[in-house]
Design a protein around this motif. Sequence first.
Motif, PDB file in Angstrom:
ATOM      1  N   THR A   1       3.203  -1.669 -10.161  1.00 50.95           N
ATOM      2  CA  THR A   1       3.304  -0.315 -10.702  1.00 50.95           C
ATOM      3  C   THR A   1       1.522   0.159 -10.382  1.00 50.95           C
ATOM      4  OG1 THR A   1       4.889  -0.735 -12.329  1.00 50.95           O
ATOM      5  CG2 THR A   1       3.099   0.883 -12.900  1.00 50.95           C
ATOM      6  N   LEU A   2       0.729  -0.615 -10.867  1.00 55.41           N
ATOM      7  CA  LEU A   2      -0.678  -0.226 -10.707  1.00 55.41           C
ATOM      8  C   LEU A   2      -1.215  -0.024  -9.162  1.00 55.41           C
ATOM      9  CD1 LEU A   2      -3.563  -0.361 -11.845  1.00 55.41           C
ATOM     10  CD2 LEU A   2      -3.912  -2.568 -11.229  1.00 55.41           C
ATOM     11  N   GLU A   3      -0.708  -0.954  -8.390  1.00 52.83           N
ATOM     12  CA  GLU A   3      -1.111  -0.493  -6.833  1.00 52.83           C
ATOM     13  C   GLU A   3      -0.697   0.991  -6.415  1.00 52.83           C
ATOM     14  OE1 GLU A   3      -2.167  -4.268  -4.340  1.00 52.83           O
ATOM     15  OE2 GLU A   3      -0.024  -4.247  -4.825  1.00 52.83           O
ATOM     16  N   LYS A   4       0.396   1.354  -6.941  1.00 52.35           N
ATOM     17  CA  LYS A   4       0.961   2.928  -6.477  1.00 52.35           C
ATOM     18  C   LYS A   4       0.065   3.799  -7.363  1.00 52.35           C
ATOM     19  CE  LYS A   4       5.622   1.353  -5.360  1.00 52.35           C
ATOM     20  NZ  LYS A   4       7.195   1.246  -5.827  1.00 52.35           N
ATOM     21  N   GLN A   5      -0.300   3.462  -8.467  1.00 51.93           N
ATOM     22  CA  GLN A   5      -1.141   4.295  -8.985  1.00 51.93           C
ATOM     23  C   GLN A   5      -2.744   4.379  -8.426  1.00 51.93           C
ATOM     24  OE1 GLN A   5      -0.879   2.497 -12.949  1.00 51.93           O
ATOM     25  NE2 GLN A   5       0.785   3.819 -13.631  1.00 51.93           N
ATOM     26  N   LEU A   6      -2.935   3.494  -7.893  1.00 52.68           N
ATOM     27  CA  LEU A   6      -4.437   3.367  -7.306  1.00 52.68           C
ATOM     28  C   LEU A   6      -4.260   4.239  -5.921  1.00 52.68           C
ATOM     29  CD1 LEU A   6      -5.405  -0.293  -8.089  1.00 52.68           C
ATOM     30  CD2 LEU A   6      -6.481   1.488  -8.779  1.00 52.68           C
ATOM     31  N   ILE A   7      -3.139   4.052  -5.311  1.00 52.50           N
ATOM     32  CA  ILE A   7      -3.088   4.812  -4.104  1.00 52.50           C
ATOM     33  C   ILE A   7      -3.204   6.393  -4.570  1.00 52.50           C
ATOM     34  CG2 ILE A   7      -1.270   5.407  -2.145  1.00 52.50           C
ATOM     35  CD1 ILE A   7      -0.413   2.626  -2.314  1.00 52.50           C
ATOM     36  N   ALA A   8      -2.309   6.770  -5.649  1.00 51.62           N
ATOM     37  CA  ALA A   8      -2.278   8.074  -6.096  1.00 51.62           C
ATOM     38  C   ALA A   8      -3.879   8.622  -6.580  1.00 51.62           C
ATOM     39  CB  ALA A   8      -1.291   8.343  -6.888  1.00 51.62           C
ATOM     40  N   ALA A   9      -4.603   7.497  -7.151  1.00 54.74           N
ATOM     41  CA  ALA A   9      -5.803   7.961  -7.679  1.00 54.74           C
ATOM     42  C   ALA A   9      -6.987   8.078  -6.824  1.00 54.74           C
ATOM     43  CB  ALA A   9      -6.299   6.964  -8.833  1.00 54.74           C
ATOM     44  N   TYR A  10      -6.941   7.153  -5.744  1.00 57.35           N
ATOM     45  CA  TYR A  10      -7.818   7.293  -4.627  1.00 57.35           C
ATOM     46  C   TYR A  10      -7.412   7.464  -3.283  1.00 57.35           C
ATOM     47  CZ  TYR A  10     -10.626   5.153  -8.401  1.00 57.35           C
ATOM     48  OH  TYR A  10     -11.156   5.003  -9.668  1.00 57.35           O
ATOM     49  N   PRO A  11      -6.867   8.680  -2.896  1.00 56.65           N
ATOM     50  CA  PRO A  11      -6.112   9.137  -1.986  1.00 56.65           C
ATOM     51  C   PRO A  11      -6.850   9.072  -0.518  1.00 56.65           C
ATOM     52  CG  PRO A  11      -6.289  11.076  -2.927  1.00 56.65           C
ATOM     53  CD  PRO A  11      -6.963   9.797  -3.797  1.00 56.65           C
ATOM     54  N   ASP A  12      -8.364   9.199  -0.924  1.00 52.97           N
ATOM     55  CA  ASP A  12      -8.977   9.610   0.355  1.00 52.97           C
ATOM     56  C   ASP A  12      -9.506   8.620   1.233  1.00 52.97           C
ATOM     57  OD1 ASP A  12      -8.911  12.349  -0.429  1.00 52.97           O
ATOM     58  OD2 ASP A  12     -10.456  12.309  -1.770  1.00 52.97           O
ATOM     59  N   ASP A  13      -9.283   7.389   0.852  1.00 51.73           N
ATOM     60  CA  ASP A  13      -9.997   6.279   1.745  1.00 51.73           C
ATOM     61  C   ASP A  13      -8.488   5.376   1.979  1.00 51.73           C
ATOM     62  OD1 ASP A  13      -9.753   3.967  -0.228  1.00 51.73           O
ATOM     63  OD2 ASP A  13     -11.553   5.032  -1.253  1.00 51.73           O
ATOM     64  N   TYR A  14      -8.749   4.190   2.827  1.00 52.27           N
ATOM     65  CA  TYR A  14      -7.727   3.277   3.279  1.00 52.27           C
ATOM     66  C   TYR A  14      -7.478   2.309   2.293  1.00 52.27           C
ATOM     67  CZ  TYR A  14     -10.562  -0.586   4.245  1.00 52.27           C
ATOM     68  OH  TYR A  14     -11.496  -1.664   4.222  1.00 52.27           O
ATOM     69  N   VAL A  15      -8.288   1.984   1.286  1.00 55.79           N
ATOM     70  CA  VAL A  15      -8.326   0.637   0.773  1.00 55.79           C
ATOM     71  C   VAL A  15      -7.109   0.246  -0.063  1.00 55.79           C
ATOM     72  CG1 VAL A  15      -9.234  -0.775  -1.034  1.00 55.79           C
ATOM     73  CG2 VAL A  15     -10.858   0.776   0.502  1.00 55.79           C
TER      74      VAL A  15
END
Length: 432
Positions: free
Chosen positions: A336-350
């Motif tokens: 759940t958290l990792e999908k939320q992080l992808i949405a929160a920081y969409p401008d880099d690859y990390v």
Amino acid sequence: MKHVLAAALLAAVAPAWAAHEGPASLDAALAQGKREHKPVLVDFQAVWCYSCYFMASHVLNGKEWDDLSKKVVFYEADADKPADQAYMKKWTVHFLPTYVAIGPDGEELGRILAERPRDTFYPEINGILSGDAKLSKLKADAAKGSMAAVADVLDTYNARYAGTEGMAWFDTLPPMVRNVSDKDKRVAFAKQRLLLLQAKDKKDDAGIRDASTKLLAGDIGCDRPYVLDDLLGASESLAADARKTLLAPQKASYDQFVTTQVFTDSPACADQRSSVLSGADLDAAIGDTAGEQAILRKGVESSRSRLHGDLKSDRNAADNLRVYLVRAKAGDELDTLEKQLIAAYPDDYVYNYRYGRRLVESGKAAEGLPYLETAAKKAYGANRFSVATYRVKALRALHRDDDAKKLVAQTVAADGKAFPEQTKKLQDTLKS
């Protein structure tokens, strides 16, 4: 700072962490400093560096930052760019972030490693910029008998990870200085740190255990997690009972450290992640499973408390939360958290990369590949090889060997000359 690892950046792509405008290159920054008679402050960092997130969010801003910016030429060095990597090697930068101050004459004035609270960083950097920390001056003062200067020089060699060189310099001091130096606590501590570095250079586990145990017996403040990490690594070759006997005495002092200096309203030590992970490693090594989970959960609770439900509010805390959940093997929470992080920081690859990588490593290549492909569109320089490595692993797991070979060829053609070591490792993924 724990477990931190050390192609031209495409003109249309800027790293997401770049928060301050400045010269286009480190060479340009040094030239500007010489031209304007200003020191150059180089901030070595990377888009994947959690400690850099902390500094960007909590320290490199506000009035103190504005005042500092007027005194220096500031340059943000990207550890994934070839030109900046070259300076990392030249200046022996081993950890991120590292702040290196260079005088207008090209001599290093001093450096700061890893996170610092705001009220620690600015006095340190202002002291360095005053010129009092210039190595040549310090060495001259040390030879005259200044114990403060001796300690400062030894600290400089420690910051440069130059244990053998530092002790060789110490041996050049007049006997009257050397013979009284151990009476000074700062000097004694700095010498012991250099002896630990020497043992690490030699891969001498017995020497590492001896030096780190002696350091841990004293009040070493925020260095405790890093020194404990050295002791843990150097004790892995011991028999289980012998290792437990060696490590168990560290438990009480480490628990006191995290209670009084890490998990407080105003932490004295900014690098919470290293503190938590080293503590968890210690608990695991001595067989205290409950203690291991307890310190990880304390880290989880602390991070969530700092975030107040907003992952964008503090990227350092958000990334710490991810790492604690990984270590605690909290699968559902982590997904759940990792999908939320992808949405929160969409401008880099990390975060696309990290989530895709974890899926591939857990045998879910088909699920992980799309995230890695998204990460590849945003990756640059050295991190392109990291992403490509796991794309290759996913493709091979899906029996798409021809696509894997094409991907390796494309990546090498684009950036192979700039990153020969990464190129070899990527090519090796086709053989494994």
